[in-house]
Design a protein around this motif. Structure first.
Motif, PDB file in Angstrom:
ATOM      1  N   TYR A  29       0.834  -1.210   0.000  1.00 40.02           N
ATOM      2  CA  TYR A  29       0.000   0.000   0.000  1.00 40.02           C
ATOM      3  C   TYR A  29       0.871   1.264   0.000  1.00 40.02           C
ATOM      4  O   TYR A  29       0.630   2.206  -0.765  1.00 40.02           O
ATOM      5  CB  TYR A  29      -0.907  -0.009   1.237  1.00 40.02           C
ATOM      6  N   ARG A  30       1.893   1.264   0.849  1.00 40.55           N
ATOM      7  CA  ARG A  30       2.779   2.426   0.948  1.00 40.55           C
ATOM      8  C   ARG A  30       3.533   2.652  -0.364  1.00 40.55           C
ATOM      9  O   ARG A  30       3.653   3.783  -0.849  1.00 40.55           O
ATOM     10  CB  ARG A  30       3.745   2.238   2.104  1.00 40.55           C
ATOM     11  N   GLU A  39      10.068  -0.644  -4.883  1.00 36.10           N
ATOM     12  CA  GLU A  39       9.448  -1.209  -3.683  1.00 36.10           C
ATOM     13  C   GLU A  39       8.126  -1.904  -4.031  1.00 36.10           C
ATOM     14  O   GLU A  39       7.777  -2.929  -3.447  1.00 36.10           O
ATOM     15  CB  GLU A  39       9.207  -0.100  -2.657  1.00 36.10           C
ATOM     16  N   PHE A  40       7.394  -1.342  -5.007  1.00 37.25           N
ATOM     17  CA  PHE A  40       6.133  -1.940  -5.461  1.00 37.25           C
ATOM     18  C   PHE A  40       6.385  -3.325  -6.047  1.00 37.25           C
ATOM     19  O   PHE A  40       5.681  -4.287  -5.723  1.00 37.25           O
ATOM     20  CB  PHE A  40       5.474  -1.015  -6.496  1.00 37.25           C
ATOM     21  N   VAL A  41       7.383  -3.436  -6.917  1.00 37.20           N
ATOM     22  CA  VAL A  41       7.696  -4.726  -7.544  1.00 37.20           C
ATOM     23  C   VAL A  41       8.125  -5.740  -6.485  1.00 37.20           C
ATOM     24  O   VAL A  41       7.699  -6.903  -6.502  1.00 37.20           O
ATOM     25  CB  VAL A  41       8.799  -4.548  -8.610  1.00 37.20           C
ATOM     26  N   ALA A  63      -7.785  -2.790  -0.395  1.00 36.86           N
ATOM     27  CA  ALA A  63      -7.789  -1.837   0.710  1.00 36.86           C
ATOM     28  C   ALA A  63      -9.217  -1.745   1.253  1.00 36.86           C
ATOM     29  O   ALA A  63     -10.153  -2.294   0.656  1.00 36.86           O
ATOM     30  CB  ALA A  63      -7.295  -0.486   0.221  1.00 36.86           C
ATOM     31  N   PRO A  64      -9.453  -1.038   2.379  1.00 36.40           N
ATOM     32  CA  PRO A  64     -10.789  -1.008   2.998  1.00 36.40           C
ATOM     33  C   PRO A  64     -11.943  -0.623   2.074  1.00 36.40           C
ATOM     34  O   PRO A  64     -13.055  -1.100   2.256  1.00 36.40           O
ATOM     35  CB  PRO A  64     -10.616   0.009   4.134  1.00 36.40           C
ATOM     36  N   ALA A  73      -2.874   3.500  -7.654  1.00 30.55           N
ATOM     37  CA  ALA A  73      -1.871   4.093  -8.547  1.00 30.55           C
ATOM     38  C   ALA A  73      -2.502   5.083  -9.513  1.00 30.55           C
ATOM     39  O   ALA A  73      -1.930   6.138  -9.814  1.00 30.55           O
ATOM     40  CB  ALA A  73      -1.156   2.983  -9.321  1.00 30.55           C
ATOM     41  N   THR A  74      -3.709   4.784  -9.979  1.00 28.62           N
ATOM     42  CA  THR A  74      -4.405   5.693 -10.901  1.00 28.62           C
ATOM     43  C   THR A  74      -4.813   6.978 -10.200  1.00 28.62           C
ATOM     44  O   THR A  74      -4.651   8.074 -10.742  1.00 28.62           O
ATOM     45  CB  THR A  74      -5.659   4.997 -11.481  1.00 28.62           C
ATOM     46  N   SER A  75      -5.348   6.866  -8.983  1.00 31.97           N
ATOM     47  CA  SER A  75      -5.787   8.064  -8.265  1.00 31.97           C
ATOM     48  C   SER A  75      -4.621   8.976  -7.916  1.00 31.97           C
ATOM     49  O   SER A  75      -4.781  10.194  -7.821  1.00 31.97           O
ATOM     50  CB  SER A  75      -6.556   7.670  -6.999  1.00 31.97           C
ATOM     51  N   PHE A  76      -3.398   8.391  -7.736  1.00 33.48           N
ATOM     52  CA  PHE A  76      -2.213   9.206  -7.451  1.00 33.48           C
ATOM     53  C   PHE A  76      -1.427   9.551  -8.712  1.00 33.48           C
ATOM     54  O   PHE A  76      -0.370  10.187  -8.640  1.00 33.48           O
ATOM     55  CB  PHE A  76      -1.301   8.470  -6.460  1.00 33.48           C
TER      56      PHE A  76
END
Length: 599
Positions: A29-30, A39-41, A63-64, A73-76
């Protein structure tokens, strides 16, 4: 459905739910929110999702809010992570969050054309073009709602022949494009099957024509006419045609266009029984009324479902500028005294709905006949006084009654007689209402008498304590002191007369109450005014050595004294008199009231 006594706590007999909210690996998530691709990979490779296993959607970490890593990832707007997911894990494109949004919905709503391109080019169910969220919106709906033309163009070009249905609010793509003013998108939609639009019975008011009018976009309106004139035949849920809608919006250019293209709209009623000319009158749109009368002069003869002409409608709605405009037009002269189905003239309606300025405008017109009666045998003054006697007299209606009385408006003989009989019979609830009014005024008058009596014995500056003038006021020769004494004396005796008059009314028969109140109110007004002036004179006298303070006191006192007169005149206005001089004198305070209150 029962409401828990203590929200958040279980009621007796309820079973406790042990469902666990979805959660995502903190490291994953982070990394996704921060856009750290390495870090994602690493998190993906060590997590439950292996890149090479291609698991089903049920294995996706959420996520919740049921958001996947692609949603996050899209929203950010982390393009590299989105690109990686689309390439290696394309099934994420079709996943929905708690609101039913796919990642494409999020990208379209944000207006990010690069993200949208990445997502729609993913080889998985055509990038989810037809997927709807909980509001019934596809990504293309979202792009149009949020005003992102470039994104909308990308989505349409991906599959020009794709069929889109209405969203939950009944809005089609064509409606949304017209509302946003996107001419290119409107043309694209109407040139392809996706643009074929027929409003369902439930969503009649979602016509793209109405959307173009709502957005005041003449280019879109012209384009819709060019492409499909049948769209203009659709009506709203209230039965309004496009001309009604343009009029209600005050959209002059749209009104002109529609009158030129399809003048028949001007002769169609809505469900309220209004023609477009009546809609313009009810809103006081003088420029549109003028435009419609220039194009279709015979629309002035149109009547509503209740037989009311355009002047009736404007008078009923209190649109003074529209009425003043109509009264200046000789060709509309016959409308002034025309009656509706209930026999009411525009003046009757203005009186009924309590528009004092409107009544004043109409009664000042020499062509207005003040003694016309409606089907209930009432003249306008009868209606106004009926409201007063029934306890329905708001301040507006009080002023309305004044507007008629200052010009000496007559009463219908029959109605006047019936009212007189009613008062003499003394209906018990009405009698109690009069007694309550009298008691209120009696208390006020008693308070004024007490205050002025006290002020008269404790004069400003006190008394001389030495002979030969012992007991004489120290400021006796001051002009302001003399003003104080005179006004205080008038206030005291006026209030005493009010008290005596109302005592007689309480002891007498019910018919005397109305007469007593007519006499007492003006006297009470005099007492209040004199008390105010006496106070002003007394304060000015004791601070006169300080020039600036004396001037401030004088300014404040004068302003509030004028306001007092303006507010009290409608309350103590006497019945209509037969003397022309009285009418003329009464007219000016009434005009002052209207001007001050902006009524």
């Amino acid at each position: 459905m029962s409401v828990p006594k203590y929200p958040g706590l279980l009621e007796e007999g309820e079973e406790e739910s042990h469902e666990t909210t979805e959660t995502m690996d903190p490291q994953l998530y982070r990394a996704t929110t921060e856009g750290d691709i390495l870090e994602f990979v690493r998190a993906i490779e060590h997590g439950t999702i292996g890149r090479h296993h291609n698991p089903p959607a049920s294995c996706v970490q959420l996520a919740p809010q049921n958001t996947t890593v692609l949603h996050i990832a899209t929203s950010f707007a982390h393009y590299e992570i989105v690109k990686l997911i689309c390439a290696d894990l394309p099934f994420f494109v079709a996943e929905k969050n708690a609101k039913g949004d796919t990642p494409l919905h999020i990208a379209a709503r944000a207006g990010d054309s690069l993200l949208v391109t990445l997502l729609v080019n993913t080889d998985f169910k055509e990038g989810g073009l037809g997927e709807k969220n909980d509001e019934g919106n596809t990504a293309l709906h979202e792009a149009l709602i949020c005003g992102h033309e470039e994104v909308a163009r990308i989505l349409i070009n991906k599959n020009p022949k794709m069929a889109y249905s209405l969203n939950n609010k009944g809005r089609s793509l064509l409606y949304l494009a017209a509302e946003a003013g996107f001419g290119t998108i409107v043309r694209m939609l109407m040139d392809n099957p996706v643009g074929n639009y027929t409003a369902s019975r439930k969503h009649k008011n979602k016509s793209p024509v109405f959307a173009a009018i709502l957005g005041c976009n003449i280019d879109i309106l012209k384009l819709l006419w060019e492409k499909d004139t049948s769209l203009f035949q659709q009506r709203s849920g209230e039965g309004k045609n496009p001309l009604h809608a343009a009029v209600c919006m005050g959209y002059t250019e749209g009104v002109k266009f529609l009158l030129n293209k399809h003048y028949e709209f001007a002769y169609m009623k809505d469900k309220q029984g209004f023609y477009p000319i009546h809609s313009a009158s009810s809103k006081g749109l003088v420029n549109i009324i003028d435009l419609m009368l220039q194009h279709r002069p015979d629309t002035r003869e149109l009547l509503t479902a209740h037989g009311q002409n355009m002047l009736h409608v404007a008078a009923r709605s209190g649109k003074c500028k529209a009425v003043e405009y109509m009264l200046k037009m000789p060709e509309l002269e016959k409308l002034i005294n025309e009656k509706d189905e209930d026999g009411n003239t525009p003046l009757h309606l203005a009186t009924t709905y309590g528009h004092p300025k409107m009544v004043s405008i109409l009664v000042r017109d020499e062509r207005a006949i003040l003694n016309l009666v409606n089907n209930h045998r009432q003249m306008p003054l009868d209606i106004a006084e009926e409201h007063m006697e029934m306890g329905l007299a708001s301040f507006q209606k009080r002023l309305t009654c004044m507007a008629l009385k200052v010009v000496g408006a007559p009463r219908a003989h029959q109605a006047s007689t019936s009212r007189s009989i009613s008062v003499k019979l003394g209906d018990q609830p009405e009698t109690e209402s009069w007694r309550d009014k009298i008691n209120v005024i009696l208390v006020v008058a008693t308070v004024i008498a007490t205050m002025t009596f006290t002020a008269g014995l404790t004069v400003p500056g006190g008394y001389i304590n030495t002979n030969p003038d012992q007991g004489i006021a120290t400021m006796l020769k001051k002009v302001k002191f003399q003003e104080f004494v005179i006004c205080d004396t008038i206030a005291m005796y006026s209030s005493i007369m009010v008290v005596v008059t109302l005592i007689w009314a309480q002891l007498g028969d019910p018919s005397s109450m109305h007469v007593a109140l007519k006499l007492a109110l003006p006297l009470l007004g005099v007492a209040l005014a004199m008390m105010s002036i006496a106070f002003l004179a007394g304060v000015y006298l004791v601070v006169s050595k300080l020039s600036w303070l004396a001037k401030v006191v004088m300014l404040i006192g004068t302003s509030f004294s004028i306001a007092l007169v303006v507010l009290f005149v409608p309350l103590c206005f006497l019945a209509s008199s037969n003397y022309h001089v009285y009418h003329r004198l009464s007219y000016y305070p009434f005009c002052l009231v209207l001007y001050t209150l902006g009524t």
